[in-house]
Structure formats: C-alpha cells, structure tokens
Design a protein around this motif. Structure first.
Motif, PDB file in Angstrom:
ATOM      1  N   GLY A  34       0.805  -1.214   0.000  1.00  0.00           N
ATOM      2  CA  GLY A  34       0.000   0.000   0.000  1.00  0.00           C
ATOM      3  C   GLY A  34       0.836   1.260   0.000  1.00  0.00           C
ATOM      4  O   GLY A  34       0.321   2.352  -0.188  1.00  0.00           O
ATOM      5  N   ALA A  35       2.159   1.106   0.216  1.00  0.00           N
ATOM      6  CA  ALA A  35       3.018   2.288   0.300  1.00  0.00           C
ATOM      7  C   ALA A  35       4.453   1.949  -0.063  1.00  0.00           C
ATOM      8  O   ALA A  35       4.940   0.856   0.213  1.00  0.00           O
ATOM      9  N   HIS A  36       5.105   2.932  -0.672  1.00  0.00           N
ATOM     10  CA  HIS A  36       6.532   2.863  -0.960  1.00  0.00           C
ATOM     11  C   HIS A  36       7.165   4.120  -0.388  1.00  0.00           C
ATOM     12  O   HIS A  36       6.544   5.178  -0.353  1.00  0.00           O
ATOM     13  N   SER A  37       8.404   3.994   0.029  1.00  0.00           N
ATOM     14  CA  SER A  37       9.176   5.166   0.407  1.00  0.00           C
ATOM     15  C   SER A  37      10.514   5.064  -0.303  1.00  0.00           C
ATOM     16  O   SER A  37      11.115   3.988  -0.363  1.00  0.00           O
ATOM     17  N   SER A 106       8.993  -0.946   0.758  1.00  0.00           N
ATOM     18  CA  SER A 106       7.571  -1.161   0.487  1.00  0.00           C
ATOM     19  C   SER A 106       6.939  -1.854   1.674  1.00  0.00           C
ATOM     20  O   SER A 106       7.558  -2.696   2.316  1.00  0.00           O
ATOM     21  N   SER A 107       5.678  -1.502   1.933  1.00  0.00           N
ATOM     22  CA  SER A 107       4.942  -2.070   3.044  1.00  0.00           C
ATOM     23  C   SER A 107       3.454  -1.936   2.767  1.00  0.00           C
ATOM     24  O   SER A 107       3.044  -1.226   1.844  1.00  0.00           O
ATOM     25  N   HIS A 109       1.577  -0.341   4.734  1.00  0.00           N
ATOM     26  CA  HIS A 109       1.185   0.983   5.239  1.00  0.00           C
ATOM     27  C   HIS A 109       2.337   1.987   5.144  1.00  0.00           C
ATOM     28  O   HIS A 109       3.498   1.641   5.319  1.00  0.00           O
ATOM     29  N   ARG A 110       1.999   3.251   4.903  1.00  0.00           N
ATOM     30  CA  ARG A 110       2.994   4.289   4.642  1.00  0.00           C
ATOM     31  C   ARG A 110       3.957   4.528   5.802  1.00  0.00           C
ATOM     32  O   ARG A 110       5.147   4.729   5.581  1.00  0.00           O
ATOM     33  N   LYS A 111       3.454   4.546   7.033  1.00  0.00           N
ATOM     34  CA  LYS A 111       4.319   4.865   8.166  1.00  0.00           C
ATOM     35  C   LYS A 111       5.478   3.868   8.270  1.00  0.00           C
ATOM     36  O   LYS A 111       6.623   4.259   8.501  1.00  0.00           O
ATOM     37  N   ALA A 113       6.753   2.020   5.779  1.00  0.00           N
ATOM     38  CA  ALA A 113       7.651   2.221   4.645  1.00  0.00           C
ATOM     39  C   ALA A 113       8.565   3.425   4.868  1.00  0.00           C
ATOM     40  O   ALA A 113       9.772   3.358   4.613  1.00  0.00           O
ATOM     41  N   ILE A 114       8.012   4.508   5.379  1.00  0.00           N
ATOM     42  CA  ILE A 114       8.784   5.733   5.614  1.00  0.00           C
ATOM     43  C   ILE A 114       9.808   5.516   6.724  1.00  0.00           C
ATOM     44  O   ILE A 114      10.993   5.870   6.581  1.00  0.00           O
ATOM     45  N   CYS A 117      12.645   3.172   5.620  1.00  0.00           N
ATOM     46  CA  CYS A 117      13.542   3.847   4.680  1.00  0.00           C
ATOM     47  C   CYS A 117      14.511   4.766   5.430  1.00  0.00           C
ATOM     48  O   CYS A 117      15.722   4.741   5.188  1.00  0.00           O
TER      49      CYS A 117
END
Length: 147
Positions: A34-37, A106-107, A109-111, A113-114, A117
């Motif tokens: 759902g999210a990449h950073s 990648s994960s 959820h965004r938090k 992934a961020i 990273c």
C-alpha cells in the motif's frame, strides 16, 4: 539474522533514473503493498575552500560493505513489517546532479515504509565502509569523511 542470500548493492557509476522507474513499475503487480518510500542520494556541487565539487569518486571495501548492507537490510526486515527492500549504491565517479544512493522500501502501510527507509539510510551512512573522494573542477581532490 536470517539465512537469506545477500543482494548485490553496488553498481558502477551513477544510478540511472530509469532503474528507479523500473523498480517502481515492477511493484505494481504486488497488490499487498500500500506504500513505498524512496530515498535518493544525489551528489551536490559544494564549494569547499573556494573550489567547486564536480563529482565524487566512490570506493569501498566491497566484501565488508556488501556484508554490512546485508546485515542492515535484514535488521530492517526484523524491525519493520516491510514487503520489499531494495538498496543500490554507486562505485566509481558520480558527477554532480547524478544519483549515488537509492533506497526503496515497500509495506502495506505508509508509516512503516517511511520509517524503514529512514532507518536504512541512517544505518548505511553510519555503518557501511564506503569512501568518497570529492573531485573539484580543477581536478584536485579531497577525501570526504561522512557522506
């Protein structure tokens, strides 16, 4: 640590933007993400002692560095619920404006992934034996301690 095979991190010269675009495109089929950073390290045209940097010539103790990258990557998987993690770092000459480090997490959820990273970038900078020799416009050089 797991017994996963270490992934090759180093590439000769700058990291091409096309590699980054391809990495993103390759993840479109992974619908559990759902999210990449992404972190992109770029060489700056710093002015040092009246001279302007035209590039950095990167070198490393490659076996030691690859081992450190692997350990950092695996520790990130233990610490964060990531789906994927890719790291690439340049060796050799990278001109100002070109990319020298690519970290892609990648994960679901965004938090996660961020945070993963950021963790990876800080661990790489602190613990991987990579050296940068700043090359100036007049072709003189100076070793860069912390990149």
């Amino acid at each position: 640590m797991s017994e996963k095979k270490p992934k090759k991190v180093f590439m000769e010269g700058p990291i091409p933007p096309e590699k980054i675009a391809k990495s993103i495109a390759n993840h479109q089929s992974k619908t559990n993400i759902g999210a990449h950073s992404i972190f992109l390290g770029q060489v700056r045209a710093d002015e040092i002692e009246g001279k302007v940097v035209k590039g950095i010539d990167y070198s490393a103790y490659e076996d030691m560095a690859e081992k450190a990258f692997h350990e950092i990557r695996e520790s990130a998987f233990e610490k964060y619920d990531m789906t994927c993690c890719h790291i690439y770092h340049s060796l050799g000459m990278v001109k100002t404006g070109e990319l020298c480090l690519f970290v892609f997490t990648s994960s679901a959820h965004r938090k996660v992934a961020i945070e993963a990273c950021e963790y990876l970038v800080e661990e790489i900078k602190a613990n991987v034996p990579i050296f940068g020799k700043e090359v100036f416009e007049d072709d003189s050089h100076k070793w860069k301690v912390n990149q």
